[in-house]
Design a protein around this motif. Structure first.
Motif, short mmCIF file in Angstrom:
data_model
loop_
_atom_site.label_atom_id
_atom_site.label_comp_id
_atom_site.label_asym_id
_atom_site.label_seq_id
_atom_site.Cartn_x
_atom_site.Cartn_y
_atom_site.Cartn_z
N ILE A 176 -79.27 28.15 -75.58
CA ILE A 176 -78.62 26.99 -75.06
C ILE A 176 -79.14 26.10 -74.24
O ILE A 176 -79.19 24.90 -74.21
CB ILE A 176 -77.36 27.70 -74.24
CG1 ILE A 176 -76.53 28.39 -75.24
CG2 ILE A 176 -76.74 26.83 -73.35
CD1 ILE A 176 -75.43 29.43 -74.46
N VAL A 177 -80.21 26.48 -73.36
CA VAL A 177 -81.21 25.62 -72.45
C VAL A 177 -81.82 24.62 -73.53
O VAL A 177 -82.00 23.48 -73.40
CB VAL A 177 -82.00 26.56 -71.59
CG1 VAL A 177 -83.13 25.55 -71.05
CG2 VAL A 177 -81.26 27.25 -70.60
N ARG A 178 -82.46 25.37 -74.49
CA ARG A 178 -83.37 24.48 -75.62
C ARG A 178 -82.42 23.46 -76.08
O ARG A 178 -82.84 22.30 -76.16
CB ARG A 178 -83.97 25.53 -76.43
CG ARG A 178 -84.92 26.08 -75.86
CD ARG A 178 -85.48 27.31 -76.83
NE ARG A 178 -86.13 26.74 -78.05
CZ ARG A 178 -86.16 27.24 -79.14
NH1 ARG A 178 -85.99 28.69 -79.11
NH2 ARG A 178 -86.77 26.87 -80.42
N MET A 179 -81.21 23.73 -76.30
CA MET A 179 -80.38 22.73 -76.94
C MET A 179 -80.05 21.62 -76.12
O MET A 179 -79.86 20.32 -76.30
CB MET A 179 -79.05 23.27 -77.68
CG MET A 179 -79.39 24.08 -79.15
SD MET A 179 -78.07 24.76 -80.06
CE MET A 179 -77.43 25.92 -78.94
N GLU B 197 -83.75 19.99 -77.74
CA GLU B 197 -84.53 20.23 -78.77
C GLU B 197 -83.70 20.81 -80.11
O GLU B 197 -82.56 21.27 -80.02
CB GLU B 197 -85.17 21.68 -78.18
CG GLU B 197 -86.27 22.24 -79.33
CD GLU B 197 -86.95 23.42 -78.40
OE1 GLU B 197 -87.54 24.45 -79.27
OE2 GLU B 197 -87.07 23.41 -77.18
N ALA B 198 -84.33 20.46 -81.32
CA ALA B 198 -83.38 21.03 -82.45
C ALA B 198 -83.79 22.64 -82.69
O ALA B 198 -85.06 22.91 -82.56
CB ALA B 198 -83.85 20.27 -83.64
N ILE B 199 -82.77 23.29 -83.04
CA ILE B 199 -83.23 24.72 -83.26
C ILE B 199 -82.91 25.13 -84.69
O ILE B 199 -81.84 24.53 -85.55
CB ILE B 199 -81.77 25.43 -82.61
CG1 ILE B 199 -81.91 25.13 -80.85
CG2 ILE B 199 -82.24 27.05 -82.62
CD1 ILE B 199 -82.94 25.40 -80.34
N GLU C 195 -83.68 37.50 -88.00
CA GLU C 195 -84.85 37.74 -86.98
C GLU C 195 -84.09 38.55 -85.75
O GLU C 195 -83.60 38.29 -85.04
CB GLU C 195 -85.33 36.54 -86.63
CG GLU C 195 -85.85 35.74 -87.74
CD GLU C 195 -86.64 34.55 -87.33
OE1 GLU C 195 -86.67 34.00 -85.76
OE2 GLU C 195 -86.99 33.38 -87.98
N PHE C 196 -84.57 39.62 -85.54
CA PHE C 196 -84.47 40.85 -84.73
C PHE C 196 -85.42 41.71 -84.53
O PHE C 196 -86.21 42.01 -85.30
CB PHE C 196 -82.90 41.12 -84.74
CG PHE C 196 -82.90 42.02 -86.09
CD1 PHE C 196 -83.11 43.38 -85.86
CD2 PHE C 196 -82.59 41.47 -87.24
CE1 PHE C 196 -83.00 44.05 -87.15
CE2 PHE C 196 -82.24 42.25 -88.60
CZ PHE C 196 -82.66 43.45 -88.47
N ARG D 85 -85.25 33.53 -78.47
CA ARG D 85 -84.23 33.45 -79.39
C ARG D 85 -82.86 33.78 -78.80
O ARG D 85 -81.97 34.18 -79.47
CB ARG D 85 -84.39 34.34 -80.70
CG ARG D 85 -85.54 33.52 -81.36
CD ARG D 85 -85.07 32.32 -82.05
NE ARG D 85 -86.13 31.87 -82.99
CZ ARG D 85 -85.81 30.94 -83.71
NH1 ARG D 85 -84.98 30.24 -83.51
NH2 ARG D 85 -86.80 30.45 -84.96
N THR D 86 -82.88 34.35 -77.50
CA THR D 86 -81.61 34.96 -76.71
C THR D 86 -80.70 33.70 -76.69
O THR D 86 -81.01 32.54 -76.57
CB THR D 86 -81.85 35.37 -75.65
OG1 THR D 86 -82.28 34.56 -74.54
CG2 THR D 86 -82.91 36.63 -75.59
#
Length: 66
Positions: free
Chosen positions: A14-17, A21-23, A29-30, A8-9
């Motif tokens: 950014i890499v997942r998007m 990939e849908a975020i 959440e932390f 979740r960093t």
């Protein structure tokens, strides 16, 4: 970023998007117990999270507004 849960960093999101990939939202959440602050200048804090007054440049302090 430091209090974010694994995966979740900002860089990971950014890499997942970028991969398409849908975020899903993850507000609140932390990792508890992690203290951080955002400021436009470096501050050194002691173990009580109090500023030490030490600076890394001369003259000390942030630049004057433009």
């Amino acid at each position: 970023m430091y209090a974010a849960l694994p995966g979740r960093t900002y860089p990971e999101l950014i890499v997942r998007m970028a991969r398409g990939e849908a975020i899903s939202p993850h507000v609140g959440e932390f990792r508890a117990g992690v203290t951080f602050s955002r400021y436009y200048w470096q501050l050194e804090l002691d173990e009580r999270l109090e500023p030490t007054g030490r600076d890394i440049i001369s003259p000390p302090g942030p630049p004057a507004p433009r």
